[in-house]
Design an enzyme around this catalytic site. Sequence first.
Site, PDB file in Angstrom:
ATOM      1  CG  ASP A 153      -1.732   1.271   1.333  1.00  0.00           C
ATOM      2  OD1 ASP A 153      -2.364   1.621   0.326  1.00  0.00           O
ATOM      3  OD2 ASP A 153      -1.753   1.904   2.412  1.00  0.00           O
ATOM      4  CD  GLU A 189      -4.600   1.696  -2.705  1.00  0.00           C
ATOM      5  OE1 GLU A 189      -4.668   2.925  -2.549  1.00  0.00           O
ATOM      6  OE2 GLU A 189      -4.972   0.871  -1.839  1.00  0.00           O
ATOM      7  CG  ASP A 191      -0.712   3.284   6.546  1.00  0.00           C
ATOM      8  OD1 ASP A 191      -0.858   4.098   5.618  1.00  0.00           O
ATOM      9  OD2 ASP A 191      -0.847   3.580   7.748  1.00  0.00           O
TER      10      ASP A 191
END
Length: 204
Positions: free
Chosen positions: A13, A73, A161
Amino acid sequence: MRLKTEKIILGIDPGTNVMGYAVLRVIGNKAEKVCMGVIDMRKCSDPYLRLGKIYAQVTEVIDQYLPDEMAIEAPFFGKNVQSMLSLVAYDAQEQSMLKLGRSQGVAIAAAVNHSVPIHEYAPMKIKMAITGQGQASKEQVAEMLKRLLRLDTEEMPKLMDATDAMGVAYCHFMQAGNPVTTTHYRGWKDFVNKNKDRLSENGH
């Protein structure tokens, strides 16, 4: 010794202050958590040293867990954002997205340098895969992952996160039977060919 049917997925992420990472082990059609954590750069004020820290620590995770694939991502910037924000706010968000793109690119570079295939997912796609809702909150994603992976409360990280990164990895696991929905890279040449529009915007 790794089983023939076993696959290790590294989820990332991207973040400019905190980057989440997670390692998911897949055996057959079942997935289990290996680890979740973050690369915390909040105490580092130099943006270039932050990028160096990302590269070094993602490399360390790759060397330790030897992932077969990395799922990351993709930074998202809505096309209609400018019409909804003031010019100042728009410029600030644009700068934030540029920094996030650098963060993502460095993580990708670490994986490409280790010949780890990369799969890129949009944030909405990840949330939809995990919760069934494209607008789900971080808390909802974390709670669903807790159930899906049968995790105890003590196993859940303090910073989301890390759970976001696990969400990326789990999304890739769920999409294994439908690869057409992902963007993946198998080397620098492949990455450049699939990102010509991004590179041309920066004058390269």
